[in-house]
Design a protein around this motif. Structure first.
Motif, mmCIF file in Angstrom:
data_model
loop_
_atom_site.group_PDB
_atom_site.id
_atom_site.type_symbol
_atom_site.label_atom_id
_atom_site.label_comp_id
_atom_site.label_asym_id
_atom_site.label_seq_id
_atom_site.Cartn_x
_atom_site.Cartn_y
_atom_site.Cartn_z
ATOM 1 N N VAL A 1 -8.827 20.649 129.902
ATOM 2 C CA VAL A 1 -10.131 20.099 130.255
ATOM 3 C C VAL A 1 -10.875 19.692 128.986
ATOM 4 C CG1 VAL A 1 -12.363 20.613 131.320
ATOM 5 C CG2 VAL A 1 -10.256 21.505 132.335
ATOM 6 N N TYR A 2 -11.522 18.518 129.034
ATOM 7 C CA TYR A 2 -12.307 18.028 127.902
ATOM 8 C C TYR A 2 -13.693 17.610 128.367
ATOM 9 C CZ TYR A 2 -7.758 17.551 125.610
ATOM 10 O OH TYR A 2 -6.518 17.790 125.087
ATOM 11 N N SER A 3 -14.644 17.698 127.463
ATOM 12 C CA SER A 3 -15.975 17.144 127.686
ATOM 13 C C SER A 3 -16.005 15.746 127.079
ATOM 14 C CB SER A 3 -17.033 18.028 127.019
ATOM 15 O OG SER A 3 -18.311 17.433 127.125
ATOM 16 N N VAL A 4 -16.388 14.736 127.879
ATOM 17 C CA VAL A 4 -16.423 13.357 127.391
ATOM 18 C C VAL A 4 -17.799 12.759 127.635
ATOM 19 C CG1 VAL A 4 -13.959 13.065 127.844
ATOM 20 C CG2 VAL A 4 -15.620 12.306 129.547
ATOM 21 N N GLN A 5 -18.120 11.739 126.856
ATOM 22 C CA GLN A 5 -19.383 11.031 126.983
ATOM 23 C C GLN A 5 -19.134 9.617 127.498
ATOM 24 O OE1 GLN A 5 -22.437 12.517 126.285
ATOM 25 N NE2 GLN A 5 -21.162 14.356 126.062
ATOM 26 N N ARG A 6 -20.054 9.114 128.296
ATOM 27 C CA ARG A 6 -19.950 7.735 128.751
ATOM 28 C C ARG A 6 -19.934 6.802 127.536
ATOM 29 N NH1 ARG A 6 -24.358 4.090 132.111
ATOM 30 N NH2 ARG A 6 -22.941 2.378 132.611
ATOM 31 N N GLY A 7 -18.996 5.870 127.513
ATOM 32 C CA GLY A 7 -18.867 4.948 126.395
ATOM 33 C C GLY A 7 -17.960 5.441 125.289
ATOM 34 N N GLU A 8 -17.491 6.692 125.371
ATOM 35 C CA GLU A 8 -16.563 7.226 124.369
ATOM 36 C C GLU A 8 -15.240 6.462 124.458
ATOM 37 O OE1 GLU A 8 -14.712 11.593 123.050
ATOM 38 O OE2 GLU A 8 -16.249 11.435 124.610
ATOM 39 N N THR A 9 -14.651 6.168 123.300
ATOM 40 C CA THR A 9 -13.469 5.313 123.259
ATOM 41 C C THR A 9 -12.186 6.126 123.137
ATOM 42 O OG1 THR A 9 -14.759 3.553 122.220
ATOM 43 C CG2 THR A 9 -12.362 3.380 122.070
ATOM 44 N N PHE A 10 -11.190 5.724 123.912
ATOM 45 C CA PHE A 10 -9.876 6.357 123.902
ATOM 46 C C PHE A 10 -8.812 5.269 123.770
ATOM 47 C CE2 PHE A 10 -12.816 8.812 126.465
ATOM 48 C CZ PHE A 10 -12.743 10.056 125.860
ATOM 49 N N ARG A 11 -7.603 5.711 123.488
ATOM 50 C CA ARG A 11 -6.508 4.773 123.284
ATOM 51 C C ARG A 11 -5.258 5.295 123.992
ATOM 52 N NH1 ARG A 11 -5.201 0.890 119.188
ATOM 53 N NH2 ARG A 11 -7.160 1.355 118.101
ATOM 54 N N VAL A 12 -4.572 4.422 124.719
ATOM 55 C CA VAL A 12 -3.251 4.745 125.262
ATOM 56 C C VAL A 12 -2.234 4.339 124.198
ATOM 57 C CG1 VAL A 12 -1.603 4.369 127.125
ATOM 58 C CG2 VAL A 12 -4.060 4.314 127.603
ATOM 59 N N MET A 13 -1.361 5.277 123.808
ATOM 60 C CA MET A 13 -0.460 5.014 122.690
ATOM 61 C C MET A 13 0.962 5.463 122.983
ATOM 62 S SD MET A 13 -2.574 5.881 119.197
ATOM 63 C CE MET A 13 -1.372 4.933 118.243
ATOM 64 N N TYR A 14 1.883 4.879 122.254
ATOM 65 C CA TYR A 14 3.283 5.288 122.250
ATOM 66 C C TYR A 14 3.441 6.355 121.164
ATOM 67 C CZ TYR A 14 8.267 4.394 123.122
ATOM 68 O OH TYR A 14 9.582 4.490 123.504
ATOM 69 N N THR A 15 4.245 7.378 121.415
ATOM 70 C CA THR A 15 4.330 8.512 120.489
ATOM 71 C C THR A 15 4.677 8.088 119.061
ATOM 72 O OG1 THR A 15 6.623 8.868 121.200
ATOM 73 C CG2 THR A 15 4.920 10.218 122.239
ATOM 74 N N GLU A 16 5.678 7.235 118.897
ATOM 75 C CA GLU A 16 6.116 6.874 117.550
ATOM 76 C C GLU A 16 5.100 5.982 116.839
ATOM 77 O OE1 GLU A 16 10.045 5.327 118.163
ATOM 78 O OE2 GLU A 16 10.949 7.323 118.172
ATOM 79 N N VAL A 17 4.301 5.246 117.595
ATOM 80 C CA VAL A 17 3.215 4.472 116.988
ATOM 81 C C VAL A 17 2.135 5.420 116.486
ATOM 82 C CG1 VAL A 17 1.425 2.745 117.412
ATOM 83 C CG2 VAL A 17 3.711 2.443 118.386
ATOM 84 N N PHE A 18 1.817 6.437 117.272
ATOM 85 C CA PHE A 18 0.843 7.432 116.831
ATOM 86 C C PHE A 18 1.324 8.134 115.563
ATOM 87 C CE2 PHE A 18 -0.840 11.787 116.814
ATOM 88 C CZ PHE A 18 -2.200 11.519 116.800
ATOM 89 N N ASN A 19 2.617 8.451 115.516
ATOM 90 C CA ASN A 19 3.185 9.110 114.337
ATOM 91 C C ASN A 19 3.308 8.168 113.148
ATOM 92 O OD1 ASN A 19 3.560 11.451 115.871
ATOM 93 N ND2 ASN A 19 5.654 10.885 116.435
#
Length: 228
Positions: A159-177
């Protein structure tokens, strides 16, 4: 899994759960808020709320099309991807997959990352139905899990606390690494839903543009999500 769960308890690497707050006051405040949230919402459960109609992530590089913003302020207990088009692979000789590396190995490689903190939110060692999760202090690997629908990837917990407008990214594991991407190929496009706990949903659902999807996936008990 013993060593993985031990590692997950520490707050000192960029791959640990970002809700593991290292200051006692912040921890107390977060836990108090979570339980105040859970009490009135336990009977209602959480609901899936659409965050983005289309996010496209690459197996080779970071793209602006990977970014999306939270549509509400509150507590989030999971993320759900609906496959739309394309495909990704961890090797030029491997077939394209919807969320992973190689169809034959069934290894998944799709992450949700906090853009500001540059930490992986989902999955984690405590994510439901994870059967294998590979990570170390310096990298995060692929994972396997029990799934029913090949077009949908659902990651519930933590569980996480998030704020409206907070930015996230969908990523591939090796790109993140930032490693081993030279032989990767492809781009997958997905829609993104957050599992929003009810106390954060009620005050926002009528004023934000998120689309509710609780009816097509069932509701998750807030108590189950918080305490498992």
């Amino acid at each position: 899994f013993g060593s993985s769960f031990t590692q997950a308890k520490h707050c000192f690497t960029r791959f640990c759960v970002p809700s593991c707050l290292c200051e006692v006051e912040q921890m107390i405040g977060l836990l108090l808020s979570m339980f105040l949230c859970a009490a009135p919402a336990a009977a209602e459960g959480g609901q899936w709320v659409r965050q983005s109609q289309k996010v496209c992530f690459s197996a080779r590089e970071r793209l602006d099309s990977e970014l999306f913003q939270s549509q509400q302020t509150g507590f989030v207990a999971g993320v759900r991807f609906h496959f739309l088009s394309g495909g990704v692979s961890c090797a030029t000789t491997s077939p394209l997959t919807k969320f992973g590396c190689d169809n034959s190995a069934e290894v998944l490689a799709t992450l949700v990352v906090s853009e500001v903190k540059d930490v992986v939110m989902y999955p984690s060692p405590v994510t439901e139905d994870i059967t294998h999760f590979g990570f170390s202090d310096t990298s995060i690997g692929g994972y396997t899990m029990r799934r029913i629908d090949d077009d949908i990837l659902t990651l519930i917990q933590p569980v996480y606390s998030v704020q409206r407008g907070e930015t996230f990214r969908v990523m591939y594991t090796e790109v993140f690494n930032d490693a081993s991407v030279s032989d990767n190929r492809g781009t997958s496009c997905v829609s993104v839903d957050f599992l929003v706990l009810s106390c954060g949903l009620n005050e926002n659902a009528s004023v934000h543009n998120g689309t509710l999807h609780s009816e097509d996936a069932g509701e998750a008990s807030v108590v189950d999500v918080l305490l498992q």
